[in-house]
Design an enzyme around this catalytic site. Structure first.
Site, PDB file in Angstrom:
ATOM      1  N   ALA A 172      -4.367  -1.075  -2.050  1.00  0.00           N
ATOM      2  CA  ALA A 172      -4.298  -1.976  -0.906  1.00  0.00           C
ATOM      3  C   ALA A 172      -4.409  -3.417  -1.378  1.00  0.00           C
ATOM      4  O   ALA A 172      -4.807  -3.691  -2.516  1.00  0.00           O
ATOM      5  CB  ALA A 172      -5.422  -1.652   0.079  1.00  0.00           C
ATOM      6  N   GLY A 216      -4.511   3.190  -2.359  1.00  0.00           N
ATOM      7  CA  GLY A 216      -3.390   3.465  -1.468  1.00  0.00           C
ATOM      8  C   GLY A 216      -2.171   3.976  -2.196  1.00  0.00           C
ATOM      9  O   GLY A 216      -1.377   4.748  -1.635  1.00  0.00           O
ATOM     10  N   GLU A 219      -2.801   7.553  -2.623  1.00  0.00           N
ATOM     11  CA  GLU A 219      -2.679   8.183  -1.307  1.00  0.00           C
ATOM     12  C   GLU A 219      -1.216   8.324  -0.894  1.00  0.00           C
ATOM     13  O   GLU A 219      -0.847   9.288  -0.215  1.00  0.00           O
ATOM     14  CB  GLU A 219      -3.486   7.396  -0.284  1.00  0.00           C
ATOM     15  CG  GLU A 219      -4.987   7.581  -0.477  1.00  0.00           C
ATOM     16  CD  GLU A 219      -5.847   6.666   0.373  1.00  0.00           C
ATOM     17  OE1 GLU A 219      -6.647   7.177   1.173  1.00  0.00           O
ATOM     18  OE2 GLU A 219      -5.707   5.430   0.239  1.00  0.00           O
ATOM     19  N   GLU A 255     -11.857   3.366  -4.729  1.00  0.00           N
ATOM     20  CA  GLU A 255     -12.425   2.584  -3.619  1.00  0.00           C
ATOM     21  C   GLU A 255     -13.940   2.442  -3.699  1.00  0.00           C
ATOM     22  O   GLU A 255     -14.511   1.459  -3.212  1.00  0.00           O
ATOM     23  CB  GLU A 255     -12.040   3.232  -2.278  1.00  0.00           C
ATOM     24  CG  GLU A 255     -10.589   3.060  -1.883  1.00  0.00           C
ATOM     25  CD  GLU A 255      -9.677   4.131  -2.466  1.00  0.00           C
ATOM     26  OE1 GLU A 255      -8.505   4.173  -2.069  1.00  0.00           O
ATOM     27  OE2 GLU A 255     -10.134   4.925  -3.333  1.00  0.00           O
TER      28      GLU A 255
END
Length: 714
Positions: free
Chosen positions: A68, A116, A119, A139
């Site tokens: 992110a 991300g 993911e 994270e």
């Protein structure tokens, strides 16, 4: 063209394969809000096209997707919880939408696929990695948990135990390990990634790979019976408690979320993930750890810009003084590929320096982190010598002799007479003024401080100290060399103690005053370690530093800043020094050091130390202990910023984090004050202002608090 945005596009290949390519404008692909919006629009285009049989997802960059866009987090996380929840839920649904496309999907992963990016790969039915890939969910290092489906999909792919180990440690995986654990389906050479991905995708399209079953597995409850579930999550909770402790809520939240979601399908599990993410986003730990990430990026970016201005390349180095520090510096230079002369006046000192380097290397070999080849090349890069002539070709010389101004001045003068006219000369002094040392040189413009921290190979920080006459070219070259050594350089201006030691000694003074008021040093250490979060309490830290070193530095600070750092009458540190209780170096300080029957180190509070302090004990609550030690440190940090010793609050925070081990969950000294609230800090400091100048805040800080300003304002 099926779809084209600013960050990604999709084209239709032969055979009905949509090739989705992430290619953002910057140097890396990130999931900023624009990219997420484009991914949603892409899904709509893929759904409505009609002629698509499969989708290949890849990157046009050297890395897949790095995660992110963390720079957006501060604004997002300042929103009320319902708004953050709406944002993360909406974003996660975009990943669900991609996962639900009516055809097989494959991620072709090169380089980093983190957060991300990981993911996104997990949302695909198949994952192919090349040998350069690094895949993970880091994270936790930001005080967060995955928010785009990572806690849902990864446990269902590789099992809850493996997934929680990934997520609670934040460690990325090399492709071979990711393959062994089931996170990727195959690994290929980088040049074969796209073709192999297309071939695997065609197998799925033709029905030779059951992609529907793989997708269904990610959307179903976890395949665990009641006993397996109880054992798995109990073990995970125990491990997280042991490693992370109470100061880091993120790993605890991950275990709790995965455990609660085990019996739920994707939608139910994702709802729990979204809620956990929002709770963490509002914690002080997340604010602090995100602040560290942003500050670290600033420091590294600043270092790179300074290094780019370097006009002198460092191909040959020399270190003067072959003790523990000198040996550590020589090792660090040599292990990064720079041939380094290690010069001393005594053969036994040279042997000590070589032994220090060998000890570090052998430990690395034992742990499997250093190859025999690296060990040999590093030792070959260190050339011991008793002669000044050995340093004549050095591009940089780092003086690391005894912390005595006269000795250092003499060594620096002789060095300048030996080396080339354009050679850079540095001092590894921890307290002595660079401006005063520069007086011994004919060319002070090529001289600066280069302050390493012990142990050199472990501590990331190098303070680069600019003297009044130090040239920009010198600073640029030294910053570049520090980065080549694998260190994080922070440039500061000259003053007594520079930045790190200047803010450390008021902390020690606060500790001494507290002991003289009756505090038990063992109790103080316990508070500062267990509650505040320092790796060592002040008494233990002083024992590690050495009472002789601390006493000497206190004298330097007293002379340099007499208005605040005058020596304390009956200072316990000086009392222990005079009694030859030097700390770990001679086995006795505040604590007595030894070994038990098994040869393990022991640390026992010393009855002799209590006698030397000589005051009746009083109880102090934890809040008082923390305030009396941290207010002086914070006040001095503020003065360093206001005086221009350090350029920014972010750099000061990183210096204390990397140089002193400031607790990461508190984010640094300025972040600590701002988390408390500057107005609250001012009120707290005023409560203790009668204790002396180190407790009295500056007018600048008072004005900052009154006007609601932030030290981190852009």
């Amino acid at each position: 063209m099926i779809y084209e945005g600013k960050s990604l596009k999709a084209t239709l290949l032969d055979g009905g394969i949509a090739e989705v390519v992430f290619d953002a404008a910057g140097s890396v692909n990130k999931f900023d809000q624009q990219t997420v919006s484009e991914l949603d629009a892409l899904c709509a285009a893929l759904e409505s096209h009609g002629g698509i049989k499969g989708a290949l997802v890849r990157s046009n960059k050297g890395a897949f997707i790095v995660g992110a866009d963390i720079t957006e987090f501060n604004d997002l996380f300042s929103l009320p919880e319902p708004e953050i929840l709406a944002w993360v839920a909406k974003t996660a649904k975009v990943f669900d939408r991609f996962e639900d496309l009516p055809f097989p999907t494959l991620a072709a992963v090169n380089g980093f696929a983190l957060g991300g990016g990981c993911e996104m790969a997990l949302a695909c039915d198949l994952r192919l990695a090349d040998s350069s890939a690094r895949i993970g969910l880091p994270e936790v290092k930001l005080g967060l948990m995955p928010g785009f489906g990572g806690t849902v999909r990864l446990p269902r792919l590789i099992g809850a135990d493996n997934a929680l180990e990934w997520m609670t440690t934040g460690k990325d995986r090399k492709p071979e390990q990711a393959l062994a654990e089931g996170a990727v389906n195959a690994v290929v050479a980088p040049e074969k990634l796209r073709d192999a991905g297309l071939a695997m995708l065609r197998q799925a399209i033709e029905g030779r790979i059951d992609w529907q079953q793989r997708r269904a597995q990610k959307k179903a409850p976890l395949e665990l019976n009641a006993n397996e579930s109880t054992m798995s999550f109990a073990t995970a909770k125990a491990m997280v408690s042991a490693v992370a402790g109470k100061h880091y809520p993120a790993p605890h939240m991950m275990v709790e979320t995965v455990a609660k979601a085990a019996s739920l399908d994707r939608d139910g599990a994702l709802k729990l993930e979204n809620e956990g993410f929002v709770k963490l986003a509002k914690t002080d730990a997340a604010t602090a750890q995100i602040g560290i990430f942003v500050a670290d990026q600033l420091v590294k970016s600043k270092g790179k810009k300074q290094a780019k201005n370097a006009t002198k390349a460092i191909e040959q180095a020399a270190v003067l003084g072959a003790g523990i520090m000198g040996g550590g510096i020589a090792y660090q230079s040599a292990v990064k590929g720079t041939p380094t002369v290690m010069k001393d006046i005594r053969q036994d000192a040279l042997q000590l320096g070589l032994n220090e380097a060998a000890k570090i290397l052998n430990k690395g070999v034992e742990l499997g982190k250093v190859s025999p080849k690296v060990l040999a090349s590093t030792l070959n890069n260190i050339v011991p010598s008793l002669e000044y002539s050995a340093i004549k070709d050095a591009d940089i010389v780092i003086e690391a002799v005894v912390e005595n101004p006269k000795v250092k001045a003499s060594v620096l003068k002789e060095t300048e007479e030996t080396v080339a006219q354009d050679a850079i000369i540095c001092s590894n002094t921890s307290t002595i003024s660079i401006n005063s040392l520069a007086e011994s040189l004919q060319q002070p413009e090529r001289f600066c401080g280069m302050h390493f921290f012990n142990p050199v190979h472990k501590m990331p920080l190098v303070e680069i100290i600019r003297g009044e006459k130090t040239s920009d070219e010198t600073i640029a070259a030294v910053v570049a060399f520090a980065m080549k050594m694998g260190k994080t350089p922070i440039v500061v201006n000259d003053c007594p103690g520079f930045l790190v030691n200047r803010v450390l000694f008021p902390y020690f003074a606060g500790f001494s005053k507290l002991l003289l008021d009756g505090a038990d040093f063992v109790a103080v250490d316990k508070v500062m370690e267990k509650i505040f979060g320092w790796p060592m309490g002040p008494a233990y830290l002083l024992d590690v530093v050495g009472m002789d070193t601390a006493d000497h530095a206190a004298g330097v600070m007293s002379q340099g800043i007499p208005e605040r750092m005058q020596r304390i009458g009956n200072d316990p540190i000086q009392s222990l020094y005079k009694a030859e209780r030097l700390g770990q170096k001679n086995g006795k300080g505040f604590y007595d050091f030894g070994t038990d029957k098994r040869g393990k180190p022991t640390k026992t509070p010393s009855a002799e130390a209590y006698k030397l302090i000589g005051v009746e004990h009083q109880e102090f609550d934890a809040e008082t202990v923390i305030a009396r030690l941290m207010i002086p440190m914070a006040n001095e940090a503020v003065r360093c910023l206001e005086e221009g010793i350090v350029a920014s609050a972010a750099e000061a925070d990183m210096a204390l984090l990397y140089g002193l081990g400031f607790p990461p969950f508190r984010g640094g000294i300025f972040r600590y004050m701002e988390t408390m609230g500057l107005d609250n800090f001012v009120a707290l400091a005023d409560k203790y202002s009668s204790l002396g100048p180190i407790y009295q805040i500056t007018d600048g800080l008072r004005e900052m608090a009154a006007s609601g300003k932030s030290y981190f304002a852009q």
